[in-house]
Design an enzyme around this catalytic site. Structure first.
Site, PDB file in Angstrom:
ATOM      1  N   ARG A 242       0.850  -1.185   0.000  1.00  0.00           N
ATOM      2  CA  ARG A 242       0.000   0.000   0.000  1.00  0.00           C
ATOM      3  C   ARG A 242       0.886   1.236   0.000  1.00  0.00           C
ATOM      4  NH1 ARG A 242      -2.819  -3.422  -1.070  1.00  0.00           N
ATOM      5  NH2 ARG A 242      -4.845  -4.070  -0.239  1.00  0.00           N
ATOM      6  N   GLU A 271      -5.343   6.072  -7.335  1.00  0.00           N
ATOM      7  CA  GLU A 271      -5.370   5.143  -8.466  1.00  0.00           C
ATOM      8  C   GLU A 271      -6.718   5.243  -9.180  1.00  0.00           C
ATOM      9  OE1 GLU A 271      -4.399   1.216  -7.111  1.00  0.00           O
ATOM     10  OE2 GLU A 271      -2.468   1.811  -6.286  1.00  0.00           O
ATOM     11  N   HIS A 290      -0.666  -1.434 -10.384  1.00  0.00           N
ATOM     12  CA  HIS A 290      -1.319  -2.241  -9.346  1.00  0.00           C
ATOM     13  C   HIS A 290      -1.745  -3.607  -9.906  1.00  0.00           C
ATOM     14  CE1 HIS A 290      -3.582  -1.865  -5.272  1.00  0.00           C
ATOM     15  NE2 HIS A 290      -3.053  -3.065  -5.436  1.00  0.00           N
TER      16      HIS A 290
END
Length: 335
Positions: A242, A271, A290
């Site tokens: 994270r 994001e 990601h």
């Protein structure tokens, strides 16, 4: 039930074998994100159930209160702070959870480590521009890549993913040191790894340092600018967990100052990441969008459980319920 699947950026979910579980229900797949609770509320107002892809959308109290028809949120994997569970319960919205597997994120972590160590993305990009064996047009970033054997891998967090990454490091002939809670370090020592005696030692010794922590109030911004400043100018900082584990702007500042020397990142504070983000302009950053859990086998695992949870709820037999008190707030199932 009327079901929405959110944030399927690649429009991949409908291609999964497990998608057939939702046959007989009205399903809408959203391949693009909506911003702001107002826009999300308009988009989702008519749905009975939502299937969430990890934490791509945040469900605040304000948003949940604008969804009067919503009965069920089916989470791929575990809920991780992106849903106001108390507000959902108060509004009679049942949350069901699934399971995951550490393999895909661990493998992606190692792919990033290899890519950063050997400067692979930079060489590939420059080769496409006709530049042979050039990692960067900037002299300070145009050095040689390095092998991993004999170097020190630091792993912060010795859970399922951290254990796998430590194992990869051992297989590549690296010296592996672990930092984390006392229990994690004790478990690592039992498995034959080294435990750092302090966080200062951990950051100072690692040639590659990889984070594998859950994000919560205790771990938010747990990596400080001072920690990063202790790293070697040749070190690689890796984050596939994270972005919020690192203090705001600390990594960007550290990279500009040369400690750490390089970063390999799969997660970002906002994001999807905007193309003008300064991290994407840096020759000492390797970044992926990601992708840690974005992989065919992992998707089948995540969504099979998430879809089966929807089917069970619709049939009046809910399973894997995170907030059972919500079941008493209103009727559920097809009836």
């Amino acid at each position: 039930m009327k079901i929405a699947i959110l944030d399927d950026y690649q429009d991949a979910v409908r291609q999964l074998d497990s998608f057939a579980l939702l046959q007989g229900h009205e399903v809408k797949v959203f391949a693009n994100s909506a911003r702001g609770s107002g826009q999300l509320a308009l988009r989702l107002a008519s749905f009975d159930a939502l299937v969430l892809i990890r934490e791509r959308t945040v469900f605040s109290k304000a948003l949940l209160q604008k969804l009067p028809h919503l009965k069920l949120i089916s989470q791929t994997g575990k809920v991780s702070g992106h849903i106001d569970v108390e507000a959902a319960t108060a509004n009679g919205i049942v949350i069901v959870e699934g399971s995951g597997d550490p393999t895909a994120p661990a493998e992606l972590t190692w792919a990033l480590i290899m890519a950063a160590a050997r400067r692979i993305p930079q060489y590939v990009h420059n080769l496409q521009q006709g530049l042979w064996q050039m990692a960067s047009s900037e002299p300070q970033y145009n050095g040689l890549g390095v092998a991993l054997k004999g170097r020190t891998l630091g792993v912060w967090g010795y859970g399922k993913i951290g254990r796998m990454v430590a194992g990869y490091g051992k297989a590549f002939g690296m010296r592996v040191i672990i930092w984390g809670r006392d229990a994690s370090r004790a478990a690592a020592v039992e498995d034959g790894y080294l435990a750092a005696s302090s966080k200062e030692q951990f950051f100072a010794e690692a040639d590659v340092l990889s984070l594998h922590l859950r994000l919560n109030d205790a771990t938010r911004e747990i990596v400080t600018a001072e920690d990063l400043a202790r790293m070697k100018p040749t070190a690689i900082f890796v984050n596939t967990s994270r972005a919020e584990l690192v203090a705001a702007d600390a990594l960007l500042h550290g990279l500009r100052e040369g400690r750490p020397g390089c970063a390999a990142l799969d997660v970002f504070e906002s994001e999807p990441l905007k193309p003008d983000n300064p991290l994407l302009k840096m020759d000492n950053v390797v970044a992926t969008p990601h992708l840690g859990y974005v992989e065919k086998d992992g998707y089948e695992l995540y969504f099979r459980t998430a879809f089966q949870n929807v089917v069970d709820f619709a049939n009046g037999t809910p399973k894997n319920v995170l907030n059972p008190d919500a079941l008493t707030k209103r009727p559920f199932g097809n009836g």
